[in-house]
Design an enzyme around this catalytic site. Structure first.
Site, PDB file in Angstrom:
ATOM      1  N   ASP A  76       3.197  16.890  24.060  1.00  0.00           N
ATOM      2  CA  ASP A  76       2.932  15.727  24.914  1.00  0.00           C
ATOM      3  C   ASP A  76       4.129  14.781  24.896  1.00  0.00           C
ATOM      4  OD1 ASP A  76       1.499  14.185  26.699  1.00  0.00           O
ATOM      5  OD2 ASP A  76       0.409  13.088  25.155  1.00  0.00           O
TER       6      ASP A  76
ATOM      7  N   VAL B 160      -4.038   0.009  19.298  1.00  0.00           N
ATOM      8  CA  VAL B 160      -3.070  -0.223  18.237  1.00  0.00           C
ATOM      9  C   VAL B 160      -3.053  -1.718  17.941  1.00  0.00           C
ATOM     10  CG1 VAL B 160      -0.673  -0.010  17.522  1.00  0.00           C
ATOM     11  CG2 VAL B 160      -1.681   1.742  18.977  1.00  0.00           C
TER      12      VAL B 160
ATOM     13  N   GLY C 243      -5.928   5.946  25.690  1.00  0.00           N
ATOM     14  CA  GLY C 243      -7.144   6.681  26.019  1.00  0.00           C
ATOM     15  C   GLY C 243      -8.020   6.957  24.816  1.00  0.00           C
TER      16      GLY C 243
ATOM     17  N   LYS D 193      -3.477   2.154  14.103  1.00  0.00           N
ATOM     18  CA  LYS D 193      -4.012   2.860  15.261  1.00  0.00           C
ATOM     19  C   LYS D 193      -5.435   3.298  14.945  1.00  0.00           C
ATOM     20  CE  LYS D 193      -3.048   6.745  18.353  1.00  0.00           C
ATOM     21  NZ  LYS D 193      -2.098   7.853  18.672  1.00  0.00           N
TER      22      LYS D 193
END
Length: 502
Positions: free
Chosen positions: A168, A59, A55, A74
């Site tokens: 998360d 990568v 989102g 990233k």
């Protein structure tokens, strides 16, 4: 014609790299190519191909020019660079990741911002698969699930020690490495929305909800303050999925999922048709407690309890194949099979010892003693000293009735024990002379001592016969069982040892 993806200058077909910035040139008509491919970030990291996309960004596979080392890069999407919120989250991940150093947390090598404003983060390249891909193939065994959970808890232990809450935690953020020779090694990724508990700066506003609904804690769903125990709830959701094949709650909308985490009791993993050890299932349900106070107090406690559960499972395996794992780096080490043979040998020798001891005990009990002698009820037993003294006694026998007057009967010297009766234990009393005829006495000069004749054995009573038969039968049965047990134990030992050396 070829074009440089960095400076957009065009070159002839024969040119491979841009002479200005070293980026790999691409054909002008290949509009579908990613503009990041071939770029060189800060003149060090050469981007080669895309590995995945999320989102916030993508990568890429890249390599370090100076060392020819493969790395992962990233990046943050260009359209998000102008958003202070997403830039702050990206930089928070950089800050958190560079402050953590742990085998089960991905290592960050570098970060920066390219000339066109592209934010990037350089990490170690991981080869393997995400935990999500592993779960797509079905539930795991309890041993495999606990082993992965132990490594995740170890990573959380390091993060929480730095007052960092992941917030998360989910299968997408756990990467399973390929290990030489097999084994399991997990890495925790993406601290993008991590919360630093002792930091005064706030990345998110109060009341805002961040996370993945399927793995969010009740307090996180309500938008209230969270601490390290929120990560334990997410770990519980992941363990539930690893064991049961699905997440605790299913709903059509994210809002319904949030409400379920807040107000609906979690079902048991075993209710979905899988067999789970009761202790493991109870621990998963403890992690899924609605009240954070009912969950373990620290990641250290979580890790230790998981290790204990795994140890109990391994020790209770009937098959006997055993392996220990060094938790942390998790090197799999095979236990020597000789341990099994040693225990079998010890058990066999113990069984033989018990059988022989039982046989000897019963044989000893079968020997007649004063406790089982057939004593007439009307008689009073005479107590005799252990070593009764013998005294010489002169016994004069009367001559036979038909003997003549000239017959002379000489005294006979004999020895006999001193017998004590209960009424007078210390006063030996002589027995009266025997009434039966005595053989012709020897000459006085050659007198000999006559030993008392052994008493005739008393005929056993009916009760004594019954007791003797019972003792003989018990002794015989025990001897047969002991011999049978020794034979069976020897056969088992021989079979186990042959299997060990084969």
């Amino acid at each position: 014609m070829k074009v440089c993806p960095t400076c957009q200058n065009q070159f002839v077909e024969e040119t491979e790299y841009c002479p200005a910035d070293g980026a790999k040139l691409r054909r002008k008509h290949e509009k579908a190519l990613d503009s990041m491919l071939g770029r060189v970030l800060e003149d060090r990291w050469v981007v080669e191909k895309k590995l995945g996309e999320g989102g916030m960004g993508a990568v890429y596979l890249a390599h370090q020019r100076s060392m020819s080392r493969a790395v992962a890069v990233k990046t943050l999407r260009k359209e998000l660079v102008d958003s202070d919120e997403f830039v702050d989250r990206f930089m928070r991940e950089v800050q958190v990741a560079t402050s953590l150093s742990h085998p089960h947390i991905v290592t960050v090598l570098d970060f920066g911002q390219d000339t066109d404003g592209t934010l990037f983060l350089v990490m170690e390249l991981l080869e393997g698969e995400e935990l999500t891909a592993r779960l797509a193939r079905g539930p795991m065994s309890a041993e495999e699930a606990l082993l992965i959970a132990i490594q995740i808890a170890s990573a959380l232990e390091a993060a929480h020690a730095m007052f960092i809450v992941h917030r998360d935690l989910k299968p997408d953020n756990v990467f399973m490495l390929k290990m030489a020779g097999g084994g399991t090694f997990a890495k925790v990724l993406d601290f993008g929305i991590a919360k630093v508990l002792d930091s005064e700066s706030k990345v998110t506003k109060t009341g805002m909800i961040f996370g993945t609904p399927a793995y969010m804690s009740p307090e996180q769903c309500k938008g209230v303050g969270v601490d390290h125990r929120s990560d334990f709830y997410a770990l519980g959701c992941m363990l539930f999925e690893m064991l049961g094949g699905r997440t605790p709650f299913g709903a059509d909308t994210p809002m319904a999922l949030l409400l379920a985490h807040v107000s609906t009791a979690a079902p048991l993993p075993s209710s979905f048709g899988v067999t789970i050890d009761p202790d493991v299932e109870a621990f998963v349900m403890r992690l899924l407690s609605k009240d954070a106070d009912d969950r373990p107090a620290s990641a250290t406690i979580v890790r230790e309890l998981l290790q204990k559960l795994l140890s109990n499972l391994e020790s209770s395996e009937v098959s006997g194949h055993a392996e220990t794992r060094a938790y942390g780096a998790i090197d799999v080490v095979q236990r020597p099979k000789a341990n099994k043979a040693i225990w079998i040998a010890v058990a066999g020798m113990l069984a033989i010892f018990v059988a022989v001891s039982a046989t000897a005990l019963l044989s000893r009990q079968s020997t007649p003693d004063s406790a089982v002698e057939d004593v007439p009820v009307a008689e009073v037993p005479v107590v005799i000293e252990e070593s009764p003294p013998f005294v010489e006694e002169v016994v004069v026998a009367e001559p036979p009735a038909d003997a003549g007057a000239d017959v002379v009967v000489e005294p006979v010297v004999a020895t006999k024990p001193v017998i004590q009766k209960p009424a007078a234990p210390h006063s030996p009393k002589k027995k009266p002379a025997v009434d039966k005829p005595v053989a012709k006495a020897p000459k006085p000069e050659r007198q000999k001592t006559v030993k008392p004749a052994d008493p005739e054995p008393e005929e056993p009573t009916k009760l004594g016969k019954v007791l003797k038969r019972r003792r003989d039968k018990i002794t015989n049965d025990v001897s047969k069982e002991a011999a049978k047990l020794k034979q069976e134990t020897a056969k088992k030992l021989e079979a186990e040892l042959e299997g060990l050396f084969d």
